[in-house]
Scaffold this motif. Structure first.
Motif, PDB file in Angstrom:
ATOM      1  N   PRO A 126      35.579  42.871  38.523  1.00 53.86           N
ATOM      2  CA  PRO A 126      36.209  43.007  39.590  1.00 53.86           C
ATOM      3  C   PRO A 126      35.223  43.117  40.856  1.00 53.86           C
ATOM      4  O   PRO A 126      35.476  43.459  41.891  1.00 53.86           O
ATOM      5  CB  PRO A 126      36.763  44.558  39.364  1.00 53.86           C
ATOM      6  CG  PRO A 126      36.106  44.994  38.429  1.00 53.86           C
ATOM      7  CD  PRO A 126      35.359  44.183  37.559  1.00 53.86           C
ATOM      8  N   GLU A 146      43.621  47.739  42.665  1.00 54.55           N
ATOM      9  CA  GLU A 146      44.465  47.062  41.927  1.00 54.55           C
ATOM     10  C   GLU A 146      45.962  47.338  42.466  1.00 54.55           C
ATOM     11  O   GLU A 146      46.702  46.623  41.786  1.00 54.55           O
ATOM     12  CB  GLU A 146      44.182  47.353  40.479  1.00 54.55           C
ATOM     13  CG  GLU A 146      44.609  48.822  39.915  1.00 54.55           C
ATOM     14  CD  GLU A 146      43.750  49.852  40.298  1.00 54.55           C
ATOM     15  OE1 GLU A 146      42.875  49.753  41.188  1.00 54.55           O
ATOM     16  OE2 GLU A 146      43.787  50.882  39.626  1.00 54.55           O
ATOM     17  N   VAL A 158      38.929  37.949  40.011  1.00 55.43           N
ATOM     18  CA  VAL A 158      38.392  38.841  39.223  1.00 55.43           C
ATOM     19  C   VAL A 158      38.522  38.554  37.720  1.00 55.43           C
ATOM     20  O   VAL A 158      38.357  39.069  36.579  1.00 55.43           O
ATOM     21  CB  VAL A 158      39.077  40.296  39.248  1.00 55.43           C
ATOM     22  CG1 VAL A 158      38.967  40.820  40.542  1.00 55.43           C
ATOM     23  CG2 VAL A 158      40.689  39.932  39.087  1.00 55.43           C
TER      24      VAL A 158
END
Lengths: 308, 308
Positions: B234, B209, B275
């Protein structure tokens, strides 16, 4: 030097630290959020410090402040021992455990601003109890821009005064975990955006070695961290970042998203120098032209020209 | 569609996943590194997939590949069950535990490239055993640019063939932990730079991230991640990132630091879409103009003009 106009006032903690890393251990080094923030800011603007030390505070540490040209009129020296902190860094050099905290003279700290600080246009409320942050804020005339920093401790034990601080400042800095703790949001981006509702025009989310993010109604910005191949001591990195930011902003004395983004990049750059060595060792030998060179380098690392 | 020239060949795993998050659980969804990478690449270039599935592989999943216009001539369907993976995400939606892995037909996978794939100018060796990556590489004529992805498993159990792969590709992607594991360096930046000595001209360090970093002798670049207020799954983000990058690079068909930085930013953007929903759900309804709009937004979040 004491009579030069102070453009930026910072309040925070001053301390004597003992720091252990996987590589080494350093006893009784100069520390505290105010120390790091003032040192970083002093590259760009005349900065006045508001803090307290005990009678055991070494003259050599005072000399460090003078080296940076920090205005010490707001620094109280009172009977007793200086605030002390010791901590140990894990193998990743990022996670740390606090071994001991002795508040000492900091316990009864009542910040009193020298009259000549009160008209300063920029104010940074460093990481101390929100009640003390409010007391400083109330002594200021009408600062143009106020930044508040905080930490999980105050969110847990002083949420009400903290929310009052947040409602009265232009910018709040905190990390991912703190933003989530403060808002109850699982997602840090959403947490930061929701904090804009609480009052501040800008929220700076600190992400350690990953940089920071700026949230505002005017837009979102990603502030990169300079990639370091080695560093000795991450203590005070967040304070250095915030102090460098406020120094750069006050030095330029222009508000708005552009200048604020620019100043955050400066703060990130200074912070990356700070962690290279223990305590203030690297900042003490740092020159402004080194900051500017690394700032250009950092800017080029993130400037992805369209179709470049 | 099968006769259109394939510009990018990707090898990797194809699987059926069961994914648990703190919010929900989804059984038997389409997954695998090759699935994510091909879907992401297909927005920009005709992509040929090299992989294997069992006779249990649903026709509906084949239809998903066709939806993306992926060339399936290199997809083998053999007697047996398809590779299966199940995992559970922790409260932070980032850390995850693998609950079960069933290799099934993947265990005896012997990648065989259709003759019309061999002249393709771009090749992505997705996350599979390095021995298989080498077998694919050896069937190619003379690709202009080869990317290899890897993971901790291969570093631990197949270091020697992995080092051979690394010595023969143009770019390696891996995450911080993997870079440190592979090199023995404590610092990920130093680890990545040291991998440049092993052969690849570019090392892309994936930071989840927090985006990615590109290291090369020509320079260092910081690739931001698009800040998401919410995401569901994710899984496959790293594969989507690498696939989107290779697709954008192959689509533009121009090498050098500039085009590579640009394509990495595209990969990061596509990964942030992926995601948002489970499996390929978001990518399936994604339009190229959405990617381009978010890409512009991301670029503006990091473009810190000097004195802006």
């Amino acid at each position: 030097m004491q009579t030069e106009d102070v453009k930026l006032v910072i309040v925070g903690s001053l301390g004597i630290d003992t720091i252990e890393t996987p590589v080494t251990r350093r006893e009784d080094v100069l520390g505290g959020s105010l120390t790091y923030a003032c040192a970083a800011a002093s590259f760009f603007v005349r900065t006045g410090m508001v803090g307290v030390v005990g009678t055991d505070f070494p003259e050599a540490f005072m000399a460090v402040y003078d080296h940076f040209g920090i205005d010490r009129e707001g620094l109280q020296q009172v009977e007793g021992k200086t605030f002390r902190w010791s901590g140990v860094y894990e193998a990743d050099m990022i996670n740390r455990r606090t071994l001991a905290t002795e508040l000492n003279v900091f316990e009864s700290f009542n910040p009193a601003l020298p009259p000549r600080y009160r008209g300063a246009p920029y104010l940074m409320l460093g990481n101390i109890a929100p009640e003390l942050q409010l007391r400083v804020l109330e002594q200021m005339d009408a600062p143009r821009f106020v930044l508040a920093d905080t930490m999980d401790l105050w969110i847990n034990i002083a949420r009400e005064p903290l929310m009052e601080v947040i409602g009265r400042v232009d910018m709040l800095t905190l990390n991912d975990t703190e933003a989530r703790l403060l808002t109850g949001e699982v997602n840090a981006v959403r947490a930061a955006r929701s904090l804009l509702e609480a009052g501040p025009r800008y929220i700076a989310l600190k992400k350690g070695e990953h940089g920071a993010m700026l949230f505002s109604r005017e837009g979102t910005a990603i502030i990169p961290a300079y990639p370091l191949e080695a560093f000795e001591d991450p203590t005070g990195a967040g304070d250095t970042f915030a102090g460098g930011f406020m120094g750069a902003l006050a030095g330029r004395d222009e508000l708005g998203l552009g200048p604020i983004r620019d100043a955050l990049l400066v703060g990130s750059t200074v912070a990356a120098f700070g962690v290279e060595r223990f305590s203030l060792e690297r900042l003490q030998e740092l020159e402004r032209r080194e900051i500017m060179a690394r700032l250009d380098e950092l800017r080029s690392m993130v400037s992805h020209a369209q179709g470049a």
